[in-house]
Enzyme design. Sequence first.
Site, PDB file in Angstrom:
ATOM      1  N   ILE A 129      -0.350   9.851 -24.656  1.00 14.46           N
ATOM      2  CA  ILE A 129      -0.578   8.386 -24.613  1.00 14.46           C
ATOM      3  C   ILE A 129      -2.143   7.915 -24.419  1.00 14.46           C
ATOM      4  O   ILE A 129      -2.132   7.922 -22.986  1.00 14.46           O
ATOM      5  CB  ILE A 129       0.439   7.433 -23.634  1.00 14.46           C
ATOM      6  CG1 ILE A 129       1.997   8.084 -24.112  1.00 14.46           C
ATOM      7  CG2 ILE A 129       0.263   6.097 -23.991  1.00 14.46           C
ATOM      8  CD1 ILE A 129       2.976   7.503 -23.516  1.00 14.46           C
ATOM      9  N   CYS A 130      -2.541   7.190 -25.090  1.00 13.63           N
ATOM     10  CA  CYS A 130      -4.127   6.586 -24.843  1.00 13.63           C
ATOM     11  C   CYS A 130      -5.009   7.591 -24.442  1.00 13.63           C
ATOM     12  O   CYS A 130      -5.229   8.748 -25.079  1.00 13.63           O
ATOM     13  CB  CYS A 130      -3.977   5.517 -23.850  1.00 13.63           C
ATOM     14  SG  CYS A 130      -5.426   4.615 -24.102  1.00 13.63           S
ATOM     15  N   GLU A 131      -5.554   7.391 -23.265  1.00 14.06           N
ATOM     16  CA  GLU A 131      -6.606   8.675 -22.467  1.00 14.06           C
ATOM     17  C   GLU A 131      -5.818   9.807 -22.625  1.00 14.06           C
ATOM     18  O   GLU A 131      -6.302  11.064 -22.720  1.00 14.06           O
ATOM     19  CB  GLU A 131      -7.203   8.275 -21.279  1.00 14.06           C
ATOM     20  CG  GLU A 131      -7.985   9.080 -20.840  1.00 14.06           C
ATOM     21  CD  GLU A 131      -8.608   8.838 -19.452  1.00 14.06           C
ATOM     22  OE1 GLU A 131      -7.878   8.087 -18.793  1.00 14.06           O
ATOM     23  OE2 GLU A 131      -9.544   9.230 -19.044  1.00 14.06           O
ATOM     24  N   GLY A 143      -3.701  10.993 -24.693  1.00 11.37           N
ATOM     25  CA  GLY A 143      -3.851  11.556 -25.780  1.00 11.37           C
ATOM     26  C   GLY A 143      -4.839  12.230 -26.213  1.00 11.37           C
ATOM     27  O   GLY A 143      -5.099  13.553 -26.925  1.00 11.37           O
TER      28      GLY A 143
END
Lengths: 274, 378
Positions: free
Chosen positions: B160-162, B164
């Site tokens: 998720i986000c960073e 990811g």
Amino acid sequence: MDQFDAFKAMGEFWTRTGLGFLTPPGMGDDAAGWSAFPPATDLTGFAEAHASLTRAWAAASALSQTLTASVQGAGPATDPTAAAVLARIFDPQAWLGGTTDFGAALNRMTEGPQLADLWQTEKRFAALFSAFAALRRAQGAHQAVMLDAWTRAAGSFAREANARAGRGESYASGRDMMQHWVETANGVLIEVQRSEAFLASQRAVLKAATELRLAQQDVAGFMADLYGQPTRAELDDVHRSLTELRREVRALKKERRSAARRAKAEATREASHG
Amino acid sequence: MAETANGGRSKPMAPLDLSPAEMIAEAGALGRRMAEGAQLFASVRDEDVQIATTPKDLVWSQDKVSLYRYRPLAESRGLPPVLIVYGLIGRYTMADLQEDRSLVRNLLNLGLDLYVVDWGNPGRADRFVTMDDYVDGYLAECVAFINDATNREKVNLLGICEGGVFTTCYAALYPESVNAMVLTITPIDFHADTVENRAGHGFINLWVRSLSGEDIDQLIAAQGSLPGEFMGSVFSMMTPMRTMTKYNLDLLEALGDRTKFLNFLRMEKWISDRPDHPGEAAKQWLKDLYQDNKLVKNTFELGGRQVDLKAITCPVLNVFAQDDHIIPPATSQALRGKIGTGDYTELGLPGGHVGVFVGGKAQKLLGSGIADWIAARG
């Protein structure tokens, strides 16, 4: 620390230490060591930035009052509560200190320990004072950009509101009018935030806040060293070593795990071959 | 000034031209709303606004990092376990905000075996922890633990986000241990904010590029970290008026409905839990990725190895939010064609950066979309 307190504190400091600092007893301009001191704060630039901000502030305040009065219609306001709410909505102050948490976050980051009793460490203290003044100067320049944005948003809103009134339309409620202001202001702010002027002035604030923090740490480190306390730099060294040791331990564990896997695979292979 | 039909002059109309009765009615409604709100405030207890309540057990920890395994909520589908990896900006609890808006619960209800890594609360002492440590160190350790615990050789990663970006790097460095990877709201090309250039979108990209590398070095030298509070203020700048009206107009709006109000408070709780980002890792994040865009150029290095996106051979599901102002869709979609597999799927969901996880419609689509995609690759 708000702006008023900051200026008051700076004034007090200047009164108490300024003369002695600028003309140290027994030390003329040519005295050894004096030229190595950081240059005195650029007070001319500071004064100019402050004067420019003051002019912009006066113009914005006048616009705010006019706007508040005009949306209420001509004549005295019929509802003092509504007038107060409107005044708050159109108060440019919110765009300077309270527009975002950014300024407050920076302030909290820079306003570390109060070190006023350490003024005898001239070199460090001069750097600290210069950094403080530089931050205020940068904040002033950034506030001028934000005031300009506010003035544009308020002007745009006033034009639209007046045009509606000219067409014989008025807002159905105070909430509707507020919503229109929020949308107008949001559009302007988002546009301004992408401008070179905004990015440059905000970068200058960040840079100045960081330099002030480092100057504070330099003074704190000097005193900590003097009193035999661990300094920030020493703690950083410890933390660096700890991180490196943890890294090594992790690598060793990984290696051991791989070796165990290889041994297990080997044993399985041997067992399957009888 | 308007003219009347008979040519006389009328009193100008004010933009807000309410009669005294209308004003009293509006003020009265406001007063009632505030009184009801005060009552609601007083009635709320801590337990009403708990977040991340899905039961889980601590199964591994090292330094400040903890690995949890969620307790199953449905019969297992026998698929490789899924490891949820959030970034260092914010916390994984967003994926389990409340019972009816929880990606975690949705996935568990669909029979997945779920783990989550919590990076803890890095402090000044963690200044020198790098992204190498997070990806090549802690994340690799988590995967090793899960493989041992489940007697498998591969996991599914859900970044998720960073987080990811972490899983992307991991999948490139250790392709043999990843069965499939789901990326959600993950930046790959940090300069692709300029593709659409939507107003108000991609401000962080622009803001970081306005700084010099030296500015960032100095900031980290002074703070030891990228303070969570500071990043919070940068996020606030992205929605300037929303920030100004959040605790008055928006809150007032929420006060009319207990459910809405509790949702508001839970979201506030998640937002306020913003850990500091370790300094050296922050330098890599801001300089190597946001400024120099090394990930998409295949020049980013971790643990002395080049992160080559082509080395990613597992199937990839790339989920982005169509109205994401923090990670503009183009920055995520840039992954297409850059990895070493043809099994690449994109899923664009309605909503913004956080809305994908907590928005009524999007979070349901997200859960089922991920579970079905993984099941097809089990």
